[in-house]
Write a protein that holds these residues in place. Structure first.
Motif, PDB file in Angstrom:
ATOM      1  N   PHE A  69      50.853  33.676  25.615  1.00  0.00           N
ATOM      2  CA  PHE A  69      52.232  34.147  25.387  1.00  0.00           C
ATOM      3  C   PHE A  69      52.209  35.467  24.621  1.00  0.00           C
ATOM      4  CE2 PHE A  69      56.110  34.517  23.001  1.00  0.00           C
ATOM      5  CZ  PHE A  69      57.104  33.914  23.750  1.00  0.00           C
ATOM      6  N   ARG A  70      51.388  35.491  23.571  1.00  0.00           N
ATOM      7  CA  ARG A  70      51.359  36.681  22.715  1.00  0.00           C
ATOM      8  C   ARG A  70      50.636  37.856  23.365  1.00  0.00           C
ATOM      9  NH1 ARG A  70      49.544  33.557  17.183  1.00  0.00           N
ATOM     10  NH2 ARG A  70      51.559  32.618  16.696  1.00  0.00           N
ATOM     11  N   PHE A  79      57.933  32.633  30.627  1.00  0.00           N
ATOM     12  CA  PHE A  79      56.626  32.070  30.293  1.00  0.00           C
ATOM     13  C   PHE A  79      56.645  30.539  30.332  1.00  0.00           C
ATOM     14  CE2 PHE A  79      52.835  30.904  28.053  1.00  0.00           C
ATOM     15  CZ  PHE A  79      51.925  31.868  28.449  1.00  0.00           C
ATOM     16  N   SER A  80      57.761  29.969  29.891  1.00  0.00           N
ATOM     17  CA  SER A  80      57.887  28.510  29.959  1.00  0.00           C
ATOM     18  C   SER A  80      57.764  28.036  31.401  1.00  0.00           C
ATOM     19  CB  SER A  80      59.236  28.058  29.394  1.00  0.00           C
ATOM     20  OG  SER A  80      59.206  28.133  28.001  1.00  0.00           O
ATOM     21  N   ILE A 122      49.915  29.603  23.524  1.00  0.00           N
ATOM     22  CA  ILE A 122      50.500  30.511  22.530  1.00  0.00           C
ATOM     23  C   ILE A 122      49.761  31.847  22.564  1.00  0.00           C
ATOM     24  CG2 ILE A 122      50.830  30.911  20.048  1.00  0.00           C
ATOM     25  CD1 ILE A 122      52.726  28.827  21.194  1.00  0.00           C
ATOM     26  N   ASN A 156      67.794  42.079  24.361  1.00  0.00           N
ATOM     27  CA  ASN A 156      66.522  41.399  24.575  1.00  0.00           C
ATOM     28  C   ASN A 156      65.555  42.271  25.356  1.00  0.00           C
ATOM     29  OD1 ASN A 156      67.072  38.993  23.248  1.00  0.00           O
ATOM     30  ND2 ASN A 156      68.163  38.167  25.016  1.00  0.00           N
ATOM     31  N   ARG A 157      66.092  43.016  26.299  1.00  0.00           N
ATOM     32  CA  ARG A 157      65.235  43.883  27.104  1.00  0.00           C
ATOM     33  C   ARG A 157      65.310  45.322  26.641  1.00  0.00           C
ATOM     34  NH1 ARG A 157      64.283  41.741  32.822  1.00  0.00           N
ATOM     35  NH2 ARG A 157      64.817  39.563  32.664  1.00  0.00           N
ATOM     36  N   PHE A 213      54.150  28.171  32.485  1.00  0.00           N
ATOM     37  CA  PHE A 213      53.399  27.027  31.974  1.00  0.00           C
ATOM     38  C   PHE A 213      53.765  25.757  32.750  1.00  0.00           C
ATOM     39  CE2 PHE A 213      53.479  23.308  29.046  1.00  0.00           C
ATOM     40  CZ  PHE A 213      52.118  23.094  29.029  1.00  0.00           C
ATOM     41  N   ARG A 214      55.061  25.553  32.963  1.00  0.00           N
ATOM     42  CA  ARG A 214      55.500  24.351  33.676  1.00  0.00           C
ATOM     43  C   ARG A 214      54.860  24.294  35.070  1.00  0.00           C
ATOM     44  NH1 ARG A 214      58.136  22.718  37.437  1.00  0.00           N
ATOM     45  NH2 ARG A 214      58.730  24.808  38.102  1.00  0.00           N
ATOM     46  N   ALA A 238      56.563  24.490  21.288  1.00  0.00           N
ATOM     47  CA  ALA A 238      55.822  25.551  20.584  1.00  0.00           C
ATOM     48  C   ALA A 238      56.133  26.919  21.200  1.00  0.00           C
ATOM     49  CB  ALA A 238      54.322  25.269  20.662  1.00  0.00           C
ATOM     50  N   LEU A 239      56.272  26.949  22.518  1.00  0.00           N
ATOM     51  CA  LEU A 239      56.600  28.215  23.183  1.00  0.00           C
ATOM     52  C   LEU A 239      58.014  28.673  22.819  1.00  0.00           C
ATOM     53  CD1 LEU A 239      55.027  27.615  26.722  1.00  0.00           C
ATOM     54  CD2 LEU A 239      54.182  29.132  24.930  1.00  0.00           C
ATOM     55  N   ARG A 293      59.634  35.875  18.456  1.00  0.00           N
ATOM     56  CA  ARG A 293      59.547  37.157  19.160  1.00  0.00           C
ATOM     57  C   ARG A 293      60.917  37.827  19.225  1.00  0.00           C
ATOM     58  NH1 ARG A 293      57.215  38.655  25.164  1.00  0.00           N
ATOM     59  NH2 ARG A 293      59.283  38.144  25.872  1.00  0.00           N
ATOM     60  N   ASP A 294      61.967  37.014  19.389  1.00  0.00           N
ATOM     61  CA  ASP A 294      63.313  37.577  19.444  1.00  0.00           C
ATOM     62  C   ASP A 294      63.673  38.270  18.140  1.00  0.00           C
ATOM     63  OD1 ASP A 294      63.567  36.663  21.958  1.00  0.00           O
ATOM     64  OD2 ASP A 294      64.782  34.905  21.452  1.00  0.00           O
ATOM     65  N   GLU A 317      57.840  30.167  19.466  1.00  0.00           N
ATOM     66  CA  GLU A 317      57.218  31.478  19.578  1.00  0.00           C
ATOM     67  C   GLU A 317      58.230  32.499  20.106  1.00  0.00           C
ATOM     68  OE1 GLU A 317      54.239  31.663  18.411  1.00  0.00           O
ATOM     69  OE2 GLU A 317      53.879  33.779  18.868  1.00  0.00           O
ATOM     70  N   GLN A 318      59.033  32.048  21.059  1.00  0.00           N
ATOM     71  CA  GLN A 318      60.054  32.933  21.625  1.00  0.00           C
ATOM     72  C   GLN A 318      61.070  33.328  20.549  1.00  0.00           C
ATOM     73  OE1 GLN A 318      60.249  34.056  25.034  1.00  0.00           O
ATOM     74  NE2 GLN A 318      61.590  35.444  23.951  1.00  0.00           N
ATOM     75  N   GLN A 351      55.907  23.093  25.247  1.00  0.00           N
ATOM     76  CA  GLN A 351      57.143  23.835  25.542  1.00  0.00           C
ATOM     77  C   GLN A 351      57.896  24.131  24.254  1.00  0.00           C
ATOM     78  OE1 GLN A 351      58.017  25.288  28.134  1.00  0.00           O
ATOM     79  NE2 GLN A 351      57.482  24.187  30.002  1.00  0.00           N
ATOM     80  N   ASP A 379      58.066  39.621  33.724  1.00  0.00           N
ATOM     81  CA  ASP A 379      59.401  39.369  33.196  1.00  0.00           C
ATOM     82  C   ASP A 379      59.326  38.897  31.742  1.00  0.00           C
ATOM     83  OD1 ASP A 379      60.433  40.094  35.594  1.00  0.00           O
ATOM     84  OD2 ASP A 379      60.836  38.058  36.293  1.00  0.00           O
ATOM     85  N   HIS A 380      58.313  38.103  31.462  1.00  0.00           N
ATOM     86  CA  HIS A 380      58.115  37.647  30.075  1.00  0.00           C
ATOM     87  C   HIS A 380      57.874  38.847  29.157  1.00  0.00           C
ATOM     88  CE1 HIS A 380      56.363  35.824  26.538  1.00  0.00           C
ATOM     89  NE2 HIS A 380      55.217  36.427  26.779  1.00  0.00           N
ATOM     90  N   VAL A 381      57.015  39.738  29.594  1.00  0.00           N
ATOM     91  CA  VAL A 381      56.715  40.930  28.780  1.00  0.00           C
ATOM     92  C   VAL A 381      57.980  41.770  28.598  1.00  0.00           C
ATOM     93  CG1 VAL A 381      55.434  43.107  28.732  1.00  0.00           C
ATOM     94  CG2 VAL A 381      54.282  41.002  29.426  1.00  0.00           C
ATOM     95  N   ALA A 382      58.814  41.788  29.649  1.00  0.00           N
ATOM     96  CA  ALA A 382      60.035  42.595  29.586  1.00  0.00           C
ATOM     97  C   ALA A 382      61.136  41.937  28.764  1.00  0.00           C
ATOM     98  CB  ALA A 382      60.540  42.872  30.993  1.00  0.00           C
ATOM     99  N   GLY A 383      60.904  40.689  28.356  1.00  0.00           N
ATOM    100  CA  GLY A 383      61.880  40.059  27.475  1.00  0.00           C
ATOM    101  C   GLY A 383      62.582  38.844  28.056  1.00  0.00           C
ATOM    102  N   ASP A 384      62.217  38.428  29.260  1.00  0.00           N
ATOM    103  CA  ASP A 384      62.824  37.225  29.839  1.00  0.00           C
ATOM    104  C   ASP A 384      62.383  36.013  29.022  1.00  0.00           C
ATOM    105  OD1 ASP A 384      63.374  34.907  31.350  1.00  0.00           O
ATOM    106  OD2 ASP A 384      63.340  36.057  33.213  1.00  0.00           O
ATOM    107  N   THR A 385      63.333  35.350  28.407  1.00  0.00           N
ATOM    108  CA  THR A 385      62.991  34.284  27.464  1.00  0.00           C
ATOM    109  C   THR A 385      62.535  32.988  28.144  1.00  0.00           C
ATOM    110  OG1 THR A 385      65.293  33.587  27.367  1.00  0.00           O
ATOM    111  CG2 THR A 385      64.560  35.168  25.715  1.00  0.00           C
TER     112      THR A 385
END
Lengths: 207, 205
Positions: A61-62, A24-25, A58, B194-195, A28-29, B35-36, B43-44, B39-40, B33, A15-21
């Protein structure tokens, strides 16, 4: 409110790769404590561990698109964290080791003997672990502290299963020696423990 | 000797497994969090910049009689649907002539009706302010960067389309671009930028 509990790790990463913002958070959580445990035991320094973990997250994430799915997401994340820590260890190899804050016994509670004994034992176990050569410490951190299987640890560290078993065996033997003689523990460092403590980077697919 | 070894191994394993997993310090967790999130944000922004590449050719977009035409294949002649609102666009593909920011929430049930309303509002506009709504006035109207991002998104997601109207809005709780294309019959699309995909497509009545 998104219900993340319905999504497993691999789904979150996809989902992260597909753009879910948020995906990834959440990932990590979900694993932050375990990843932190690996970072702090590998780096043996709070600041380094925090920096290494941030750098690793990071990076993950990338590079999420490069995850091939042939291992668990947590294995992949652990591997990236270990590499980030090893990079930092290599960078500060010549600097003196700073003990972890938890290695300082609370002298104000000496009258609570049982508690102290338990406390001292706990400290000594972790101290002893910290005194092991890098490779043994990493193997024991993953297998005995984190509860990873030997196979999983071998994937994270990119070595054969037999090597993990061997490092664990030697590490436990060394820890047993150190714990039998805590005084010795205070004078033995990873650099004079008589083992190969070369910092080796784990291949996490970057190359 | 083996028994000794085995006992030692089990003892150390037991001691290590007793150790509690340390909790990540809250400040460290929050820092990461944050930093992420940064990063997001980057990316956007990045993909939208990449979407400008197809626009490198100055003729990538053309406005003909008030209709935005996003080329890429053999298309029928665009129909003069919104002539009153027409105005020149830049070579970068500025959709400002047909882009609104109504702040409207489009629903699945009324999507076609609401999209038709958007077209009606756009086609009746005599000037660039006609599509401005209360929400838009509060925000100062569609920003140039917003229009640029909308253009980038549509070029990436629905190339080879002629666009009658665009609205930066919400569909079923999600931020989208609602675009009405000059197909026959016209199609209302909710585009998730976004997608980079079309969430829903409905013909207008």
């Amino acid at each position: 409110m998104d219900d993340f509990s319905a999504r497993d790790d691999q789904q979150l990463l996809s989902d992260h790769v597909a753009g879910d913002t948020q995906a990834f958070s959440e990932l990590f959580r979900r694993h932050s404590d375990r990843l932190w445990a690996v970072a702090i035991r590998t780096c043996r320094d709070q600041e380094d561990a925090a920096d290494a973990l941030q750098e690793a997250m990071i990076s993950a994430f990338r590079r999420a698109e490069s995850f091939r799915g042939d291992a668990k997401v947590t294995t992949w994340l652990h591997r990236i964290v270990v590499n980030a820590c090893l990079d930092r260890l290599r960078a500060r190899k010549s600097k003196p080791t700073v003990p972890l804050p938890e290695a300082e016994p609370d002298l104000g509670t000496r009258d609570a003997r049982d508690h102290i004994d338990e406390h001292v034992t706990r400290i000594t176990v972790l101290e002893a672990l910290d005194r092991l050569p890098e490779e043994q410490r990493l193997a024991l951190t993953l297998v005995d502290l984190q509860g990873c299987s030997v196979e999983e640890a071998s994937r994270i560290l990119n070595v054969p299963d037999g090597t993990i078993k061997s490092r664990c065996f030697r590490g436990r033997s060394r820890m047993h020696e150190l714990l039998r003689n805590p005084v010795e523990t205070a004078h033995v460092t990873p650099n004079n423990a008589g083992e190969n403590d070369d910092v080796r980077e784990v291949d996490d697919g970057k190359r | 000797m083996e028994n000794d070894d085995s006992g030692q191994q089990a003892e150390i394993r037991h001691l290590l497994r007793q150790q509690a997993t340390p909790k990540i310090p809250s400040d460290v967790g929050e820092r990461i969090q944050q930093a992420l999130r940064s990063e997001q944000d980057q990316r956007d922004t990045a993909p939208k910049r990449r979407w400008l590449l197809p626009l490198g050719a100055a003729a990538a977009l053309a406005l003909l009689a008030g209709v935005i035409f996003i080329p890429g294949g053999s298309e029928p002649e665009p129909q003069p649907v919104a002539a009153d609102c027409s105005r020149p666009i830049s070579a970068e593909g500025d959709l400002s002539a047909v882009t609104a920011q109504t702040g409207r929430t489009y629903s699945e049930a009324d999507f076609a009706v609401q999209a038709q309303q958007l077209v009606n509002e756009s086609s009746s506009c005599p000037s660039s302010t006609t599509t401005t709504t209360n929400a838009e006035l509060q925000t100062g109207g569609p920003t140039s960067s917003g229009v640029t991002q909308a253009t980038d998104c549509l070029v990436a997601v629905i190339p080879q389309q002629r666009v009658l109207a665009v609205d930066m809005a919400t569909y079923e709780g999600q931020e989208v671009l609602v675009a009405v294309t000059a197909a026959e019959p016209p199609q209302a699309l909710a585009v998730d930028c976004n997608r980079a995909k079309v969430m829903v497509s409905t013909p207008l009545q």
